[in-house]
Design a protein around this motif. Structure first.
Motif, PDB file in Angstrom:
ATOM      1  N   ILE A   5       7.569  11.761   1.183  1.00 50.46           N
ATOM      2  CA  ILE A   5       8.073  10.879   1.066  1.00 50.46           C
ATOM      3  C   ILE A   5       8.813   9.816   2.646  1.00 50.46           C
ATOM      4  N   LEU A   6       9.634  10.914   3.492  1.00 51.72           N
ATOM      5  CA  LEU A   6      10.206  10.422   4.945  1.00 51.72           C
ATOM      6  C   LEU A   6       8.264   9.494   5.432  1.00 51.72           C
ATOM      7  N   HIS A   9       7.352   5.874   3.908  1.00 51.33           N
ATOM      8  CA  HIS A   9       8.058   5.294   4.532  1.00 51.33           C
ATOM      9  C   HIS A   9       8.119   4.864   5.855  1.00 51.33           C
ATOM     10  N   LEU A  10       7.780   5.505   6.682  1.00 46.98           N
ATOM     11  CA  LEU A  10       7.258   5.880   8.311  1.00 46.98           C
ATOM     12  C   LEU A  10       6.170   4.440   8.407  1.00 46.98           C
ATOM     13  N   SER A  12       4.981   3.364   6.495  1.00 46.11           N
ATOM     14  CA  SER A  12       4.884   2.056   5.675  1.00 46.11           C
ATOM     15  C   SER A  12       5.900   0.667   5.361  1.00 46.11           C
ATOM     16  N   VAL A  13       7.055   1.037   6.232  1.00 52.04           N
ATOM     17  CA  VAL A  13       7.903   0.124   6.389  1.00 52.04           C
ATOM     18  C   VAL A  13       8.489  -0.575   7.834  1.00 52.04           C
ATOM     19  N   ILE A  54      10.822  -4.795   0.495  1.00 52.14           N
ATOM     20  CA  ILE A  54      10.683  -4.717  -0.701  1.00 52.14           C
ATOM     21  C   ILE A  54       9.559  -5.470  -1.279  1.00 52.14           C
ATOM     22  N   LEU A  65      17.109  -0.225   7.233  1.00 54.54           N
ATOM     23  CA  LEU A  65      15.876   0.626   7.285  1.00 54.54           C
ATOM     24  C   LEU A  65      16.968   2.101   6.405  1.00 54.54           C
ATOM     25  N   ASN A  66      17.685   2.549   7.285  1.00 48.64           N
ATOM     26  CA  ASN A  66      18.527   3.533   7.292  1.00 48.64           C
ATOM     27  C   ASN A  66      19.439   3.653   5.484  1.00 48.64           C
ATOM     28  N   SER A  68      18.456   1.942   3.086  1.00 45.31           N
ATOM     29  CA  SER A  68      17.635   1.505   1.914  1.00 45.31           C
ATOM     30  C   SER A  68      16.957   3.084   1.633  1.00 45.31           C
ATOM     31  N   PHE A  69      16.539   4.006   2.568  1.00 44.33           N
ATOM     32  CA  PHE A  69      15.725   4.956   2.927  1.00 44.33           C
ATOM     33  C   PHE A  69      16.959   6.181   2.081  1.00 44.33           C
ATOM     34  N   LEU A  72      17.920   5.060  -1.342  1.00 42.79           N
ATOM     35  CA  LEU A  72      15.655   5.882  -2.033  1.00 42.79           C
ATOM     36  C   LEU A  72      16.229   7.501  -2.436  1.00 42.79           C
TER      37      LEU A  72
END
Length: 94
Positions: A5-6, A9-10, A12-13, A54, A65-66, A68-69, A72
């Motif tokens: 997941i991490l 995320h790194l 893609s975002v 998204i 980002l933080n 939102s992550f 998630l």
């Protein structure tokens, strides 16, 4: 798994702070990324941040980002918490 997941995320975002900058060449306050409304400003509202990241396929400022992550991870059942951090560097004064 958390590592997948991490990593996703790194990869893609992206970090993006374009909403905070003005165009350097014209000497005015004209944003590089045109701001239509207050809704384009970075926000601590996680739903606005998720919509930006998204739905609008943009990156986000660090706290967007933080938050939102973290949302998630909590939604997936992880015990996540936010912590304050800073990038430190030695500053020399004249």
């Amino acid at each position: 798994n958390l590592q997948r997941i991490l990593t996703a995320h790194l990869l893609s975002v992206p970090f993006e702070n374009m909403d905070q900058h003005t165009h350097p060449s014209d000497g005015t306050d004209t944003p590089i990324v045109p701001r239509k409304l207050e809704q384009d400003l970075p926000s601590l509202n996680v739903l606005k941040s998720i919509d930006k990241i998204i739905m609008k396929k943009r990156g986000g400022f660090c706290f967007e980002l933080n938050f939102s992550f973290c949302w998630l991870l909590r939604s997936l059942g992880y015990n996540a918490r936010l912590a304050l951090a800073d990038v430190g560097c030695e500053q020399k004064t004249p």
